[in-house]
Design an enzyme around this catalytic site. Structure first.
Site, PDB file in Angstrom:
ATOM      1  N   CYS A 152       0.796  -1.155   0.024  1.00 16.29           N
ATOM      2  CA  CYS A 152      -0.149   0.026  -0.013  1.00 16.29           C
ATOM      3  C   CYS A 152       1.005   1.285   0.006  1.00 16.29           C
ATOM      4  CB  CYS A 152      -0.828  -0.014   1.336  1.00 16.29           C
ATOM      5  SG  CYS A 152      -2.283  -1.090   0.928  1.00 16.29           S
ATOM      6  N   HIS A 153       1.657   1.386   0.941  1.00 20.91           N
ATOM      7  CA  HIS A 153       2.546   2.527   1.153  1.00 20.91           C
ATOM      8  C   HIS A 153       4.167   2.227   1.356  1.00 20.91           C
ATOM      9  CE1 HIS A 153      -1.510   3.519   2.471  1.00 20.91           C
ATOM     10  NE2 HIS A 153      -1.588   4.326   1.294  1.00 20.91           N
TER      11      HIS A 153
END
Lengths: 188, 417
Positions: A152-153
């Site tokens: 995701c990040h």
């Protein structure tokens, strides 16, 4: 307005003295506040986890199903629990890390729960497979530290599930669990 | 709503009604509201937005007749609407595309207000009510996106509710209270549905206040000076109802283009996969209208700071009327600040672009490497905040503005309006 003032003056005499009317205003407001709060409490509280949700909060996992180099994913409280059978190389990597350099300092040993004989099995890592950033599920055997990588990040975790790089603030969580036999643990 | 009523009932029945319930009088006065005569098409978006809200409420109420808010049934019920329910193929995309169109219109409406200085005295509260509407729209959009219970729905909800978990001390309990469990699950879906149904009516109430406020203080206009005489204004009906009607027709053509030809263009393919709490999609992105804020969130390496910055990016809009110190409203007469505004607009688009891409990918290639999206979003985030402070307050003091026209009528007649 002026009528009211006269009325108050008439009954009050001294302007600053609290009157019986002031008392009744305050008493009414206080009673209404308590009543309002008592009414609001259930309205707010109903949103918390319900009894059945909380009751479903513990599971048993049979660790003997996992073999070396494998990872088992079990759903617990709506989140996956990773049971990772670590290779000796991965254990050595986790042990070799200088604790001082970690964002969330924790030794590899501290991330295990002792079995009934009081020993820890460093092969079987049990942790909540949820990235501590925003709750995504990291991908295993990936990232710069051979552990987990969150797509995701971009958080990188090492072979002990400790945060090494990226935006996540803490290590992946070790759930509360206990051995109920040699190979079965109870999580939650 | 402003000034004495000009309505005169013509027929006996009208007089009878007017004496008992002056509803026709109220409507006539409302529609005859004096509006500056120089409003351009950027001013049509208020009407367009009203239409958007009504369309969303109507299609939404219909969809709720067929939708089931349960983790096991939600995904299938949405697919059933699209395949089996009569005209469901039309109504569901109208609602989903409608949300995007709503945000498109609201962004244009907001940038129009920022360009013409519509937030300045005496329209501060009008602007703040507008910001509240925008905030309620974002909440509604987010809640609604969760309902189809696809992969992006689920993981979007997980990431966004994760923000609350980042709050020190109370974060975890707060998050559990919001979710109704340890993670996003059935209780979450059911309350999101309930609130998604509620919020549009809150928005409608706020829109009522917004329109009341604009009728009280009067509309701003492209040259940003107040109407001074009767010749500066026109009655809203028929002049601006006609102008709005034309703009609405054009807007609906774009709307229809998406509904009929590109119903999924603004969505994400992953949302056609059922929600799976065991598998995160490789690349989580929010709906396009949240992308700039998502980019701000990811621009900082620290979790809590990222969230604070993201909320600050919205909060700063509320104090904009006091940050812009210039007495001149319209950017048309602010030769330097106008360019800062245009850069602000461009930076908004850049942030949106950054939000859609992976932070570590290369945005601007230079030689072998280049600038990553992370760094690009950092620069754009810095400018975003710099525009509000210090650029706007300082420019208000030092900028030499162009001379303002004497009146709207004079400006119109000399071709400057």
């Amino acid at each position: 307005m002026s009528d009211t003032d006269k009325f108050d003056e008439h009954h009050n005499g001294e302007g600053d003295e609290p009157t019986r009317r002031d008392f009744i205003y305050i008493a009414t407001a206080a009673a209404a506040a308590v009543g309002g709060g008592a009414f609001a409490w259930p309205l707010v509280s109903q949103m918390s986890a319900a009894g059945d949700t909380r009751a479903a909060g513990s599971i048993e996992i049979d660790l003997s199903k996992v073999s070396e180099g494998q990872q088992l994913k079990v759903l617990w409280r709506g989140k996956p629990v990773f049971v990772r059978y670590r290779t000796q190389k991965e254990i050595d990597e986790a042990d070799a890390v200088d604790i001082e350099t970690l964002r969330d300092p924790e030794t590899d040993d501290a991330r295990f729960v002792a079995n009934p004989e009081g020993k820890i099995n460093k092969h079987l890592l049990v942790m909540v497979g949820v990235c501590t950033h925003f709750g995504c599920i990291p991908v295993g055997e990936a990232g710069d530290f051979d552990g987990w990588y969150c797509p995701c990040h971009g958080s990188h975790y090492d072979t002990s599930g400790r945060i090494r790089k990226g935006p996540a603030p803490t290590n992946m969580v070790i759930p509360k669990y206990a051995y109920i036999s040699d190979t079965v643990i109870k999580v939650g | 709503m402003s000034g004495p009523s000009t309505y005169e009932p013509k027929y006996a029945a009208e007089r009878w009604l007017d004496k008992r319930l002056p509803i026709v009088r109220m409507s006539v006065d409302f529609m005859g509201f004096p509006s500056p005569r120089n409003l351009n098409y950027w001013y049509a978006f208020g009407g367009i937005l009203t239409l958007c809200l009504m369309a969303q409420i109507i299609t939404g109420i219909i969809l709720a007749m067929h939708y089931t808010p349960h983790v096991d049934l939600a995904f299938d019920s949405v697919q059933r609407i699209r395949r089996d329910v009569p005209f469901g193929w039309l109504l569901q995309p109208m609602h989903a595309v409608g949300a995007s169109m709503f945000f498109l219109a609201v962004y244009i409406h907001m940038f129009r207000g920022m360009f013409y200085g519509s937030y300045k005295n005496p329209r501060e509260l009008l602007w703040i009510i507008g910001c509240l509407i925008y905030l309620a729209m974002m909440a509604t959009g987010f809640l609604g996106y969760t309902l189809p219970w696809g992969q992006m729905s689920f993981w979007g909800a997980t990431v966004i509710t994760g923000f609350f978990g980042a709050i020190p001390v109370v974060g975890e309990s707060l998050q559990q209270w919001l979710l109704g469990g340890y993670s996003v699950g059935n209780p979450t879906l059911q309350r999101f549905f309930s609130l998604h149904y509620l919020l549009p009516f809150v928005i409608a109430a706020l829109v009522g206040l917004h329109i009341w406020a604009v009728h009280h203080v009067g509309q701003n206009n492209p040259i940003g000076i107040e109407p001074k005489s009767k010749s500066d204004t026109l009655p809203f009906h028929p002049f601006y109802t006609m102008k709005d009607a034309f703009a609405i027709a054009v807007f609906l053509m774009i709307f229809a283009l998406f509904v009929f030809y590109l119903p999924d263009a603004l969505g994400h393919a992953d949302n056609y996969q059922r929600a799976d709490p065991m598998k995160t999609p490789p690349h989580i992105v929010p709906e396009w209208y949240f992308l700039p804020f998502y980019a701000i969130l990811r621009a900082v390496p620290d979790k809590l700071l990222g969230i604070i910055l993201m909320f600050a990016a919205i909060a700063v809009l509320f104090i904009l009327p006091w940050l812009d110190t210039s007495k001149v409203r319209s950017m048309r007469f602010r030769p330097v600040t106008k360019w800062f505004f245009i850069i602000f607009l461009v930076m908004g688009f850049i942030l949106g672009w950054c939000g859609a891409r992976s932070p570590d990918d290369i945005a601007i290639p230079i030689g072998d490497g280049g600038m990553t999206f992370k760094w690009l979003s950092r620069i754009a985030t810095l400018y975003y905040f710099a525009y509000f402070f210090p650029i706007l307050p300082v420019m208000g003091w030092i900028e030499k503005t162009k001379p303002l026209p004497e009146s709207i009528t004079k400006a119109v007649l000399s071709g400057d309006a």
